[in-house]
Design a protein around this motif. Structure first.
Motif, short mmCIF file in Angstrom:
data_model
loop_
_atom_site.label_atom_id
_atom_site.label_comp_id
_atom_site.label_asym_id
_atom_site.label_seq_id
_atom_site.Cartn_x
_atom_site.Cartn_y
_atom_site.Cartn_z
N THR A 209 3.49 6.36 4.31
CA THR A 209 3.07 5.75 3.05
C THR A 209 3.16 6.73 1.89
O THR A 209 3.06 7.95 2.06
CB THR A 209 1.62 5.23 3.15
N ALA A 210 3.35 6.17 0.70
CA ALA A 210 3.24 6.91 -0.55
C ALA A 210 2.27 6.12 -1.41
O ALA A 210 2.61 5.06 -1.92
CB ALA A 210 4.60 7.03 -1.24
N GLY A 211 1.04 6.59 -1.49
CA GLY A 211 0.00 5.80 -2.13
C GLY A 211 -0.28 4.58 -1.28
O GLY A 211 -0.57 4.68 -0.09
N GLU A 212 -0.16 3.38 -1.87
CA GLU A 212 -0.39 2.15 -1.13
C GLU A 212 0.90 1.52 -0.61
O GLU A 212 0.87 0.48 0.04
CB GLU A 212 -1.12 1.14 -2.03
N ASP A 213 2.03 2.16 -0.89
CA ASP A 213 3.32 1.60 -0.49
C ASP A 213 3.78 2.16 0.86
O ASP A 213 3.61 3.35 1.14
CB ASP A 213 4.40 1.92 -1.54
N VAL A 214 4.35 1.30 1.68
CA VAL A 214 4.97 1.73 2.93
C VAL A 214 6.40 2.14 2.61
O VAL A 214 7.20 1.33 2.13
CB VAL A 214 4.96 0.60 3.98
N VAL A 215 6.74 3.41 2.86
CA VAL A 215 8.07 3.91 2.51
C VAL A 215 8.95 4.13 3.74
O VAL A 215 10.12 4.49 3.61
CB VAL A 215 7.97 5.22 1.70
N GLY A 216 8.41 3.93 4.92
CA GLY A 216 9.21 4.10 6.13
C GLY A 216 8.35 3.99 7.36
O GLY A 216 7.12 3.88 7.28
#
Length: 404
Positions: free
Chosen positions: A378-385
């Protein structure tokens, strides 16, 4: 089997402890019965008393480690008593060589004190009595435990002390661990001729040979784990979650599995190799399909298509689940157009998370504390991988054979 808590530390008994109890009650019970001229039942009761006293001594030894570790802020998950003694499981490594040294020596120090007290009791008690016999055996066993555990080789306490000293001198914990591990294997190999000599001079009986052989084998395998972990530790700086995590391709809930796989492969093939993907479609940075470390230019479109993880989103575009690749692969191709991705997906709430900027040391700690096949990056609240544990394992142990 968990049996309770001691000073707040969970206490477990391994099933092998039953074998130890039977051996001591039968073998030592008969010896004590003959020496003290007791009935067979009386001898076995003395043997049972020795079992309880011995386990108590081992528990106090391990509590020495546990309470010292807690004194320096290291959490203790539990103490387990087993056939060859016991071990204390801590939630992290010692933060410094000094703490490592103190924690490792605390156990043998407790055993040495117990041995000294038992020696004094043996000298004070009348000869050829039950109390005298138990005191003598406790003195001998605690002194043997203290001396044996102080030998300089992992997984023994002396091996941890050796590691701490080398760590303090070299400032390299991983190198110190490997040296102490190989020292433990030298001790294991040296056990065989030592046992042969002790048997030849009648110090050890024939019945003791299998137990000492088990000790040597345990030492050999016990030393292997720290050697392996030290090699892993050297490669931890290579862990970069931004590149190691597989790209996540988002598909709406209810999408047929075949259609989701087709879209992911098409998007990956059309994605520029060096360009960043739109956040709502494909996130690049996966490890190459052959399991090696990613190159500086990033994986090709074909590699991204092979490794892309399917992220299931709800009607508002929020990630709700991740498709399990093993479950998806098990679905016959003829059924994939008719099966929704949701049927082979795991809720994101069930997956551990790793911030994308987590360094290698913290990643390994997180993986050990929360074992799983997949992790949300995650990057903050986002799933990035999605980090697959197999990709991390291939990076850290490139020469180790693994099931894929």
């Amino acid at each position: 089997m968990r049996v309770g808590r001691v000073f707040g530390v969970p206490l477990y008994l391994n099933a092998s402890i039953l074998l130890l109890a039977v051996l001591i009650i039968v073998l030592y019970g008969e010896l004590a019965g003959q020496r003290l001229q007791l009935s067979p039942l009386g001898g076995y009761l003395v043997g049972a008393g020795f079992v309880v006293s011995l386990l108590g001594s081992v528990l106090l030894h391990e509590l020495g480690h546990a309470l010292t570790a807690r004194r320096f802020g290291i959490g203790v998950r539990g103490i387990t008593l087993e056939l060859l003694g016991g071990y204390t499981e801590m939630d992290r490594d010692a933060p410094s060589p000094r703490v490592d040294l103190l924690v490792s020596l605390a156990g043998p120090a407790v055993s040495a004190v117990l041995g000294a007290i038992a020696v004094a009791a043996t000298l004070a008690l009348p000869d050829r009595t039950v109390a005298d016999q138990l005191a003598f055996q406790l003195a001998a066993s605690n002194i043997i435990v203290a001396v044996f555990n102080i030998l300089p080789g992992l997984p023994l306490d002396g091996g941890r002390a050796l590691r701490a000293v080398i760590w303090a001198v070299t400032r390299n914990r991983h190198a110190a661990t490997e040296v102490a591990g190989w020292a433990g294997r030298v001790l294991a190999v040296g056990t065989a001729p030592l046992v042969a000599v002790l048997y030849a001079v009648d110090v050890l009986s024939l019945l003791a040979l299998p137990l000492t052989a088990l000790v040597a084998l345990t030492l050999w395998h016990g030393a292997g784990q720290p050697i392996r972990m030290s090699r892993i530790g050297r490669r931890l700086p290579l862990v970069d979650l931004a590149r190691l995590a597989r790209p996540a391709f988002a598909v709406p809930t209810g999408t047929p599995l075949a259609e989701a796989q087709r879209r992911a492969a098409e998007a990956a093939t059309n994605q520029p190799v060096t360009g960043a993907a739109p956040a709502d479609h494909l996130v690049t940075g996966a490890v190459p399909a052959d399991g090696g470390a990613p190159d500086s230019a990033g994986p090709s479109g074909a590699a991204r298509g092979t490794n892309a993880a399917l992220l299931v989103t709800d009607s508002a575009g929020r990630p709700v689940a991740v498709v399990d690749p093993a479950a998806a692969a098990a679905v016959p191709e003829a059924r994939r157009p008719w099966l929704a991705v949701d049927a082979v997906a795991r809720s994101v709430a069930d997956l551990p998370t790793l911030p994308v900027d987590t360094d290698g040391e913290r990643v390994l700690e997180r993986v050990q504390a929360h074992p799983a096949a997949q992790y949300l990056v995650t990057a903050g609240e986002d799933v990035v991988g999605i980090l697959h544990i197999a990709d991390l394992a291939r990076l850290l142990e490139p020469h180790r054979k693994m099931n894929t």
